[in-house]
Design an enzyme around this catalytic site. Structure first.
Site, PDB file in Angstrom:
ATOM      1  N   ASN A  56      -9.855   8.090  -3.238  1.00  0.00           N
ATOM      2  CA  ASN A  56      -9.603   9.465  -3.698  1.00  0.00           C
ATOM      3  C   ASN A  56     -10.271   9.735  -5.039  1.00  0.00           C
ATOM      4  OD1 ASN A  56      -7.682  11.133  -1.878  1.00  0.00           O
ATOM      5  ND2 ASN A  56      -6.871   9.048  -1.803  1.00  0.00           N
TER       6      ASN A  56
ATOM      7  N   ASN B 188       0.238  14.439  -7.701  1.00  0.00           N
ATOM      8  CA  ASN B 188       0.111  13.213  -6.905  1.00  0.00           C
ATOM      9  C   ASN B 188      -0.235  13.595  -5.474  1.00  0.00           C
ATOM     10  OD1 ASN B 188       0.406  10.394  -6.281  1.00  0.00           O
ATOM     11  ND2 ASN B 188       2.404  10.860  -5.370  1.00  0.00           N
TER      12      ASN B 188
ATOM     13  N   LEU C 102       6.022   4.698 -11.054  1.00  0.00           N
ATOM     14  CA  LEU C 102       6.667   5.967 -11.400  1.00  0.00           C
ATOM     15  C   LEU C 102       6.251   6.347 -12.813  1.00  0.00           C
ATOM     16  CD1 LEU C 102      10.325   5.576 -10.056  1.00  0.00           C
ATOM     17  CD2 LEU C 102       8.495   7.022  -9.164  1.00  0.00           C
TER      18      LEU C 102
ATOM     19  N   GLY D  99      -9.255   3.276  -4.657  1.00  0.00           N
ATOM     20  CA  GLY D  99      -9.880   4.378  -5.393  1.00  0.00           C
ATOM     21  C   GLY D  99     -10.746   5.297  -4.551  1.00  0.00           C
TER      22      GLY D  99
ATOM     23  N   HIS E 196       0.325  12.147  -1.472  1.00  0.00           N
ATOM     24  CA  HIS E 196       1.157  11.200  -0.726  1.00  0.00           C
ATOM     25  C   HIS E 196       0.856  11.322   0.769  1.00  0.00           C
ATOM     26  CE1 HIS E 196       4.594   8.618  -0.023  1.00  0.00           C
ATOM     27  NE2 HIS E 196       4.917   9.406   0.979  1.00  0.00           N
TER      28      HIS E 196
ATOM     29  N   LYS F 231       8.140   0.373 -19.851  1.00  0.00           N
ATOM     30  CA  LYS F 231       7.389   1.596 -19.518  1.00  0.00           C
ATOM     31  C   LYS F 231       7.138   2.452 -20.764  1.00  0.00           C
ATOM     32  CE  LYS F 231       8.465   3.625 -15.535  1.00  0.00           C
ATOM     33  NZ  LYS F 231       7.343   3.499 -14.592  1.00  0.00           N
TER      34      LYS F 231
HETATM   35  C1  GRF Z   1      -3.724   7.371  -0.619  1.00  0.00           C
HETATM   36  O1  GRF Z   1      -3.573   7.322   0.764  1.00  0.00           O
HETATM   37  C2  GRF Z   1      -2.647   8.198  -1.253  1.00  0.00           C
HETATM   38  O2  GRF Z   1      -2.086   9.128  -0.403  1.00  0.00           O
HETATM   39  C3  GRF Z   1      -1.605   7.181  -1.641  1.00  0.00           C
HETATM   40  O3  GRF Z   1      -2.311   6.023  -1.962  1.00  0.00           O
HETATM   41  C4  GRF Z   1      -3.543   5.999  -1.248  1.00  0.00           C
HETATM   42  C5  GRF Z   1      -4.617   5.675  -2.240  1.00  0.00           C
HETATM   43  O4  GRF Z   1      -5.849   5.435  -1.636  1.00  0.00           O
HETATM   44  N1  GRF Z   1      -0.798   7.686  -2.727  1.00  0.00           N
HETATM   45  P1  GRF Z   1      -7.168   5.258  -2.498  1.00  0.00           P
HETATM   46  O5  GRF Z   1      -6.889   4.168  -3.543  1.00  0.00           O
HETATM   47  O6  GRF Z   1      -7.473   6.568  -3.146  1.00  0.00           O
HETATM   48  O7  GRF Z   1      -8.215   4.833  -1.527  1.00  0.00           O
END
Ligand code: GRF
Length: 194
Positions: free
Chosen positions: A14, A107, A92, A12, A109, A65
């Protein structure tokens, strides 16, 4: 102010970057909910600490899902969520949420898509021996990291980089790029022709 939900499955960081951007006034949204598919994820502790409501579920408690997304949709609607930010959510998105939030799910990535989609994008880049990778923010569709690209930032892979050092560089970029892109998307005014 737009009300967003963040979906995460793990650390988490991000999610935390979004929270900090809201707190310091650079991201004018309300983070109305953290959704998590792993009840023990660290992201939930972060949300609790920040006073962000959480909804967590175990997919194995549902028959599929469609069933858990139907439940999720009801919760999102109950919380008045207008936009969904996936941040390390390891599933997904199915048609139930895609149809309800068409064009309103993004999203992040850790590669320059379409290169290295799916799991362990950092490991894939190192194994391929490329000298540059990066970060992509994209709209979400039914595929694995296949939606329309919104923003990308390149990162050099230097001799001696390991998955740890590269992940650190990638996450530093993510934590700045993702809140900025979400801000831009949510502040873009739709032109109306009278
Ligand atoms: C990030 O590097 C993102 O690009 C990928 O998963 C990771 C999540 O990291 N989709 P965090 O849980 O936000 O630390």
């Amino acid at each position: 102010m737009k009300k967003i939900a963040i979906f995460a499955s793990g650390n988490g960081s991000n999610f935390q970057a979004m929270v900090e951007s809201v707190k310091n006034g650079t991201l004018p949204v309300e983070i109305g909910l953290l959704v998590c598919d792993r009840p023990d994820a660290y992201a939930i502790k972060r949300a609790n600490r920040e006073g962000v409501p959480t909804y967590h579920f175990s997919p194995k408690d549902f028959s599929g899902k469609r069933e858990y997304e139907t439940r999720l949709l009801a919760i999102l609607q109950e919380f008045g969520i207008e936009f969904i930010v996936l941040a390390g959510y390891m599933r997904l998105i199915g048609s139930t949420l895609l149809e309800a939030y068409e064009g309103k799910i993004v999203n992040i990535h850790p590669s320059l898509l379409p290169a290295f989609p799916g799991k362990d994008a950092i490991g894939q880049a190192l194994a391929a021996g490329v000298d540059c990778t990066g970060v992509t923010v994209h709209f979400v569709d039914a595929g694995m990291d296949t939606g329309k690209v919104i923003a990308q930032q390149a990162i050099d892979i230097l001799p001696g980089d390991t998955s740890e050092t590269l992940q650190e560089k990638i996450q530093m970029v993510e934590h700045v790029l993702y809140p900025a892109v979400v801000k831009k998307l949510l502040s873009e005014k739709k032109e109306t022709i009278q």
